[in-house]
Write an enzyme that holds these catalytic residues in place. Sequence first.
Site, mmCIF file in Angstrom:
data_model
loop_
_atom_site.group_PDB
_atom_site.id
_atom_site.type_symbol
_atom_site.label_atom_id
_atom_site.label_comp_id
_atom_site.label_asym_id
_atom_site.label_seq_id
_atom_site.Cartn_x
_atom_site.Cartn_y
_atom_site.Cartn_z
ATOM 1 N N GLY A 18 0.842 -1.188 0.000
ATOM 2 C CA GLY A 18 0.000 0.000 0.000
ATOM 3 C C GLY A 18 0.875 1.235 0.000
ATOM 4 N N LYS A 24 -0.773 -0.285 6.441
ATOM 5 C CA LYS A 24 -0.164 -1.584 6.145
ATOM 6 C C LYS A 24 0.459 -2.228 7.365
ATOM 7 C CE LYS A 24 3.213 0.243 3.589
ATOM 8 N NZ LYS A 24 2.928 1.648 3.698
ATOM 9 N N ALA A 45 14.439 -1.002 9.183
ATOM 10 C CA ALA A 45 14.775 0.420 9.312
ATOM 11 C C ALA A 45 15.970 0.613 10.222
ATOM 12 C CB ALA A 45 13.584 1.192 9.866
ATOM 13 N N HIS A 59 6.318 2.898 16.659
ATOM 14 C CA HIS A 59 5.973 1.527 16.245
ATOM 15 C C HIS A 59 6.134 0.557 17.415
ATOM 16 C CE1 HIS A 59 5.411 0.983 11.769
ATOM 17 N NE2 HIS A 59 5.586 2.278 11.854
#
Length: 177
Positions: A18, A24, A45, A59
């Site tokens: 997406g 997502k 990351a 996150h």
Amino acid sequence: MISAGRQETFMAVILITGGARSGKSRRAETRTQAFPGRPVYIATAEALDAEMEDRIAKHRARRGADWIEREVPLDLVQALVETEGGGARLVDCMTLWLSNLLHSERDWSREVTHLAEVLPRLRSPVIMVTNEVGLGIVPDNALARAYRDAAGIMNQTFAGVADEVEFVVAGLPMKLK
């Protein structure tokens, strides 16, 4: 749609794609937690600046302490092999992994092909998050066009070996495969 309480029971390779901020990662987290066992978060990351540190912290806070975390900017095959036999693995995100490969001057095409060959042989589920970068305008420089093209090829390769593919728009998943 998978509810948070539903249990997945089969091995799967799931690709969730997406646009930016489409939902997502949240969708992938829900899908990952639906499998038995403690979920494994494989982060590609790297916190190279304060803004990225903040994104990573948000996150982590959203996921909570139930997850096993692995930071793997490059060697995904090794990380997936090392985490076999436990809970489902969430790899977030494949387009950052691609960027890391390009920045490290590694042969991204060979790495993508190798991972695509390994994925179907894994026993524990793998959920991969990737960005769909080809829906916007054509970039105005060669580097950005090369990245967009590589991401498109990578996404097609992983979609080809995935058991399921979802496209997330505005937090809503659409099943493609």
